[in-house]
Design an enzyme around this catalytic site. Structure first.
Site, short mmCIF file in Angstrom:
data_model
loop_
_atom_site.label_atom_id
_atom_site.label_comp_id
_atom_site.label_asym_id
_atom_site.label_seq_id
_atom_site.Cartn_x
_atom_site.Cartn_y
_atom_site.Cartn_z
N LEU A 1 14.37 -1.92 12.00
CA LEU A 1 13.45 -1.94 12.79
C LEU A 1 13.07 -0.78 13.61
O LEU A 1 11.98 -0.27 14.11
CB LEU A 1 12.82 -2.74 13.76
N TYR B 1 35.65 -6.63 20.59
CA TYR B 1 35.29 -5.53 19.98
C TYR B 1 36.01 -4.61 19.78
O TYR B 1 37.29 -4.76 20.62
CB TYR B 1 34.25 -5.47 21.57
N LEU C 1 16.62 -4.55 17.03
CA LEU C 1 16.24 -3.69 16.38
C LEU C 1 16.98 -4.25 14.97
O LEU C 1 16.68 -3.94 13.55
CB LEU C 1 16.46 -1.81 16.09
#
Length: 329
Positions: free
Chosen positions: A218, A53, A213
Site C-alpha cells: 500500500l 529478530y 502497509l
C-alpha cells in the site's frame, strides 16, 4: 507526537511504534542508530522488537543492536517503552521455543542480557501456544512481574477467543493479564475487525497494527516497481498479494493520486483512524519512511475517500462485528 494509554493501563505510548525488523538487516548499524535517535527526538517513545529478530544474521541480533544503542546513554533506555516477544525457536533444542514456563522465564532473562537492561516494559507472546495451559503461562509471567523484570504482558497474532480465554484465566488469578494485542491490520487484511478488535475492546486490550502497509503493497508498490525502486514491496506478502489484488492496487494508487496524497501516508492514516487502534507499528529502513509515518499522523482522510477505500477493500461480511457479519445485520 500524540500519546495514548496502552489498553486499560496508565502507560502512555506514542501512536507510532517503531518496529525493528529491518534495523541492522536492511540498514547498517549506524543507520539504525540514527533512525532510532531521530524517532525518539520526534516523540516516538514506543519501540518494538522480538527475541529472534535479526535471524538473517543470528537469532537475537536485533536485541543486541538495541542493547548497543541503549549503551550510548543519554537517557535512551529511560525514555523508551520497550517491547519484545517470546515464542519462536531460538535453537534446535525442543524447549527453546513456545510458551512453557521454562521458556518464558529463560527467554526473558536472555532478552534482558542482550539488550543490557533491567526490565522489559511489554513482554509479548508472539503467537498462541496451543500446548501451553494458561495457568502455566500466567504463573511464569507473574514470577517475572514480581521479580521486576517485566511491567506488562501483551500478545501477538492471537484470535479473539484466545484473548478471551487468556484474560479470563488471568482474572481468576487476580493478575492484570493481557494489555495489548499486536496483529496484522491494514486495508488489504481486515480480518481482525470481525472478532479480535471487539474482543480487545471488551477486555480493555490495546491493539497494535503491524504491517500497516501490508509489506509495502500500500506504499505505492506499482509506481516503485515501474521506476525500479521497489524493495519491501517486491517480496514477501506484498508480492504475493499483488498477484491477486493487482486491480485493486491499481485503483488504490489512482485514488491517492487524484486526492494528491502519498499512498503510504493514506494507508497509515487509514489504520490510525480505526476505532480500537492504539498504535501503528512501522518498520522503517530510511528517514523518509519515518517522515512519511509522522505526516500520516496529522492526515485526516476525507469522508469521500474513506468511502471509496471501503468499497475498494471491503470489510469481512457486511462490515459488522461477529455474529452480525454473517447474520446480515
Amino acid at each position: 507526537m500524540p500519546y495514548t494509554r496502552l489498553g486499560r493501563t496508565a502507560l502512555q505510548v506514542s501512536r507510532l511504534c517503531l518496529g525493528t525488523l529491518n534495523l541492522g538487516v536492511r540498514t547498517t548499524e549506524e543507520e539504525a542508530f540514527e533512525l532510532l535517535d531521530d524517532a525518539l527526538e520526534r516523540g516516538v517513545n514506543f519501540v518494538d522488537t522480538a527475541n529472534h529478530y535479526g535471524w538473517q544474521r543470528h537469532n537475537g541480533y536485533t536485541e543486541e543492536l538495541l542493547g548497543r544503542w541503549f549503551a550510548r546513554g543519554g537517557g535512551r533506555r529511560e525514555r523508551v517503552v520497550l517491547g519484545t516477544k517470546v515464542y519462536h525457536p531460538m535453537s534446535e533444542l525442543p524447549n527453546d521455543r513456545g510458551l512453557s514456563a521454562r521458556n518464558i522465564i529463560a527467554s526473558c532473562e536472555a532478552s534482558l542480557r542482550r539488550m543490557g537492561t533491567d526490565w522489559i516494559d511489554l513482554f509479548q507472546m508472539h503467537h498462541v501456544d496451543r500446548d501451553a495451559p494458561w495457568d502455566e503461562v500466567w504463573q511464569a509471567m507473574e514470577t517475572l512481574t514480581r521479580q521486576g523484570k517485566i511491567r506488562y504482558v501483551g500478545s501477538s497474532n492471537f484470535a479473539g477467543w484466545h484473548l478471551a480465554a487468556g484474560q479470563e484465566a488471568a482474572i481468576r488469578r487476580q493478575y492484570l493479564g493481557i494489555v495489548s494485542e499486536q496483529c496484522v491490520w491494514n486495508l488489504v487484511s481486515r480480518h481482525v475487525e470481525l472478532e479480535l478488535v471487539p474482543a480487545a475492546q471488551h477486555y480493555g486490550i490495546g491493539v497494535l497494527a503491524w504491517s500497516p502497509l501490508h509489506g509495502g503493497l500500500l506504499g505505492g508498490a506499482l509506481r516503485k516497481q515501474a521506476d525500479g525502486t521497489a524493495v519491501k514491496s517486491a517480496q514477501g506478502r506484498a508480492m504475493v498479494a499483488l498477484r491477486t489484488r493487482h486491480t485493486e492496487i491499481v485503483e488504490y494508487e489512482r485514488l491517492c493520486a487524484e486526492a494528491g496524497l502519498d499512498p503510504a501516508e493514506v494507508g497509515t492514516a487509514w489504520v490510525l483512524s480505526r476505532p480500537g487502534l492504539t498504535a501503528a507499528v512501522i518498520g522503517p529502513r530510511t528517514q523518509a519512511h519515518v517522515d512519511s509515518a509522522i505526516r500520516a499522523l496529522n492526515l485526516t482522510l476525507p469522508d469521500d475517500l474513506l468511502k471509496r477505500l471501503d468499497e475498494l477493500f471491503p470489510p469481512i461480511g457486511n462490515g459488522e462485528p461477529a455474529p452480525e457479519a454473517w447474520l446480515g445485520g
